[in-house]
Design a protein around this motif. Sequence first.
Motif, mmCIF file in Angstrom:
data_model
loop_
_atom_site.group_PDB
_atom_site.id
_atom_site.type_symbol
_atom_site.label_atom_id
_atom_site.label_comp_id
_atom_site.label_asym_id
_atom_site.label_seq_id
_atom_site.Cartn_x
_atom_site.Cartn_y
_atom_site.Cartn_z
ATOM 1 N N MET A 1 0.766 -1.197 0.033
ATOM 2 C CA MET A 1 0.002 0.137 -0.055
ATOM 3 C C MET A 1 0.810 1.361 -0.026
ATOM 4 S SD MET A 1 -3.123 1.160 2.417
ATOM 5 C CE MET A 1 -2.554 0.766 4.152
ATOM 6 N N LYS A 2 0.813 2.222 -1.052
ATOM 7 C CA LYS A 2 1.413 3.171 -0.925
ATOM 8 C C LYS A 2 0.942 4.447 0.133
ATOM 9 C CE LYS A 2 2.760 6.617 -4.425
ATOM 10 N NZ LYS A 2 2.321 6.959 -5.864
ATOM 11 N N PHE A 3 2.099 5.048 0.602
ATOM 12 C CA PHE A 3 1.532 6.092 1.836
ATOM 13 C C PHE A 3 1.152 7.326 1.100
ATOM 14 C CE2 PHE A 3 2.899 9.177 4.711
ATOM 15 C CZ PHE A 3 2.052 8.921 5.977
ATOM 16 N N LYS A 4 0.359 7.956 1.589
ATOM 17 C CA LYS A 4 -0.138 9.158 0.958
ATOM 18 C C LYS A 4 0.086 10.364 2.203
ATOM 19 C CE LYS A 4 -3.712 9.085 -2.566
ATOM 20 N NZ LYS A 4 -4.784 9.291 -2.809
ATOM 21 N N ALA A 5 0.884 11.457 1.900
ATOM 22 C CA ALA A 5 1.011 12.135 3.097
ATOM 23 C C ALA A 5 -0.215 13.385 3.049
ATOM 24 C CB ALA A 5 2.294 13.296 2.610
ATOM 25 N N GLN A 6 -1.031 13.017 4.001
ATOM 26 C CA GLN A 6 -2.481 13.617 3.787
ATOM 27 C C GLN A 6 -2.183 14.745 5.130
ATOM 28 O OE1 GLN A 6 -5.205 10.736 5.646
ATOM 29 N NE2 GLN A 6 -5.217 9.668 3.741
ATOM 30 N N LYS A 7 -2.849 15.941 4.791
ATOM 31 C CA LYS A 7 -2.716 17.061 5.581
ATOM 32 C C LYS A 7 -2.830 16.938 7.153
ATOM 33 C CE LYS A 7 -3.517 20.326 1.999
ATOM 34 N NZ LYS A 7 -4.413 21.305 1.533
ATOM 35 N N GLU A 8 -3.644 15.990 7.653
ATOM 36 C CA GLU A 8 -3.785 15.623 9.012
ATOM 37 C C GLU A 8 -2.591 14.441 9.487
ATOM 38 O OE1 GLU A 8 -6.324 13.449 6.656
ATOM 39 O OE2 GLU A 8 -6.530 15.470 6.894
ATOM 40 N N SER A 9 -1.852 14.016 8.672
ATOM 41 C CA SER A 9 -0.633 13.173 8.977
ATOM 42 C C SER A 9 0.558 13.939 9.651
ATOM 43 C CB SER A 9 -0.211 12.162 7.722
ATOM 44 O OG SER A 9 0.857 13.159 7.296
ATOM 45 N N VAL A 10 0.963 13.170 10.691
ATOM 46 C CA VAL A 10 2.177 13.579 11.392
ATOM 47 C C VAL A 10 2.967 13.928 10.404
ATOM 48 C CG1 VAL A 10 3.795 13.187 13.147
ATOM 49 C CG2 VAL A 10 1.498 12.493 13.687
ATOM 50 N N ASN A 11 3.427 13.085 9.779
ATOM 51 C CA ASN A 11 4.561 13.402 8.475
ATOM 52 C C ASN A 11 4.558 14.641 7.725
ATOM 53 O OD1 ASN A 11 6.108 11.358 9.183
ATOM 54 N ND2 ASN A 11 5.064 9.683 7.931
ATOM 55 N N TYR A 12 3.174 14.796 7.408
ATOM 56 C CA TYR A 12 2.746 16.068 6.635
ATOM 57 C C TYR A 12 3.211 17.257 7.358
ATOM 58 C CZ TYR A 12 0.343 19.592 3.953
ATOM 59 O OH TYR A 12 0.030 20.704 3.320
ATOM 60 N N LEU A 13 2.475 17.359 8.614
ATOM 61 C CA LEU A 13 2.685 18.325 9.545
ATOM 62 C C LEU A 13 3.799 18.560 9.948
ATOM 63 C CD1 LEU A 13 -0.558 17.801 11.802
ATOM 64 C CD2 LEU A 13 -0.339 19.469 9.990
ATOM 65 N N PHE A 14 4.615 17.612 10.245
ATOM 66 C CA PHE A 14 6.204 17.969 10.585
ATOM 67 C C PHE A 14 6.926 18.580 9.833
ATOM 68 C CE2 PHE A 14 6.269 15.245 14.570
ATOM 69 C CZ PHE A 14 7.232 15.952 15.236
ATOM 70 N N THR A 15 6.714 18.086 8.286
ATOM 71 C CA THR A 15 7.313 18.874 7.116
ATOM 72 C C THR A 15 7.179 20.076 7.036
ATOM 73 O OG1 THR A 15 7.363 16.383 6.060
ATOM 74 C CG2 THR A 15 7.344 18.478 4.585
ATOM 75 N N GLN A 16 5.863 20.446 7.114
ATOM 76 C CA GLN A 16 5.299 21.886 6.864
ATOM 77 C C GLN A 16 5.856 22.661 8.131
ATOM 78 O OE1 GLN A 16 3.611 22.909 4.129
ATOM 79 N NE2 GLN A 16 4.227 20.746 3.408
ATOM 80 N N VAL A 17 5.805 22.158 9.307
ATOM 81 C CA VAL A 17 6.370 23.003 10.589
ATOM 82 C C VAL A 17 7.940 23.390 10.274
ATOM 83 C CG1 VAL A 17 6.951 22.741 12.805
ATOM 84 C CG2 VAL A 17 4.596 22.429 12.064
ATOM 85 N N CYS A 18 8.548 22.066 9.778
ATOM 86 C CA CYS A 18 10.004 22.305 9.664
ATOM 87 C C CYS A 18 10.531 23.079 8.626
ATOM 88 C CB CYS A 18 10.868 20.656 9.441
ATOM 89 S SG CYS A 18 10.703 19.958 10.882
ATOM 90 N N LYS A 19 9.694 23.284 7.469
ATOM 91 C CA LYS A 19 10.071 24.143 6.517
ATOM 92 C C LYS A 19 9.820 25.869 6.782
ATOM 93 C CE LYS A 19 9.022 21.138 2.484
ATOM 94 N NZ LYS A 19 8.284 20.831 1.232
ATOM 95 N N LEU A 20 8.601 25.839 7.377
ATOM 96 C CA LEU A 20 8.340 27.333 7.527
ATOM 97 C C LEU A 20 9.398 27.656 8.845
ATOM 98 C CD1 LEU A 20 4.337 26.950 7.615
ATOM 99 C CD2 LEU A 20 5.829 28.336 6.195
ATOM 100 N N ARG A 21 9.500 26.695 9.781
ATOM 101 C CA ARG A 21 10.434 27.122 10.920
ATOM 102 C C ARG A 21 11.819 27.763 10.246
ATOM 103 N NH1 ARG A 21 14.952 26.801 13.228
ATOM 104 N NH2 ARG A 21 15.118 27.039 15.165
ATOM 105 N N ARG A 22 12.406 26.975 9.288
ATOM 106 C CA ARG A 22 13.656 26.903 8.734
ATOM 107 C C ARG A 22 13.478 28.292 7.921
ATOM 108 N NH1 ARG A 22 18.306 25.305 9.976
ATOM 109 N NH2 ARG A 22 19.468 24.073 8.387
ATOM 110 N N ASN A 23 12.660 28.669 7.134
ATOM 111 C CA ASN A 23 12.497 29.687 6.415
ATOM 112 C C ASN A 23 12.227 31.097 7.398
ATOM 113 O OD1 ASN A 23 12.383 28.328 4.034
ATOM 114 N ND2 ASN A 23 10.206 28.304 3.897
ATOM 115 N N GLN A 24 11.629 30.958 8.567
ATOM 116 C CA GLN A 24 11.559 32.070 9.524
ATOM 117 C C GLN A 24 12.790 32.471 9.931
ATOM 118 O OE1 GLN A 24 8.736 33.974 10.259
ATOM 119 N NE2 GLN A 24 8.061 33.331 8.472
ATOM 120 N N SER A 25 13.795 31.289 10.498
ATOM 121 C CA SER A 25 14.903 31.416 10.935
ATOM 122 C C SER A 25 16.046 31.871 10.006
ATOM 123 C CB SER A 25 15.284 29.974 11.228
ATOM 124 O OG SER A 25 16.657 29.999 11.861
#
Length: 146
Positions: A1-25
């Motif tokens: 089964m293929k894993f989909k990065a859904q907007k409510e998944s921890v992986n998706y949220l971590f990715t978004q948080v890390c990207k935004l945090r790095r950009n802000q930093s």
Amino acid sequence: MKFKAQKESVNYLFTQVCKLRRNQSNLLLSASGLHAGQDVLLYYLDMHDGQTITALAEKMQVQYATISNMIDRMEAAGLLNKKKDEVDKRTSRVFLTGEGRQCVGKINDAWRILEAKTLEGFTSDEKIALTGLLSRILLNLKSQSV
């Protein structure tokens, strides 16, 4: 089964948080002329000046060549000095310069601003809970190989 990065998944949220945090930093630190990762290197040297390149690479979880190139660029910018170890001439140690120490103060200011923005609207209990959860995640990822 293929894993989909859904907007409510921890992986998706971590990715978004890390990207935004790095950009802000990066935005906050660019005023000091620092690039991604250099703040962390200066932080580790501020905690314990005179560390070896190998020790810094391990702490930052990067390859020796990566940290060595970063150190060379930062030495050219006057933020730190690399010196041969007095006992083991095969080993180099890295030291902050006066300009590097001034940057540490700017880094601390930027990190305070970023933390305040990150935790805006959180209660004290939520901050404590988040810190505990993130600490557990960190331990999980450090202790288990994928």
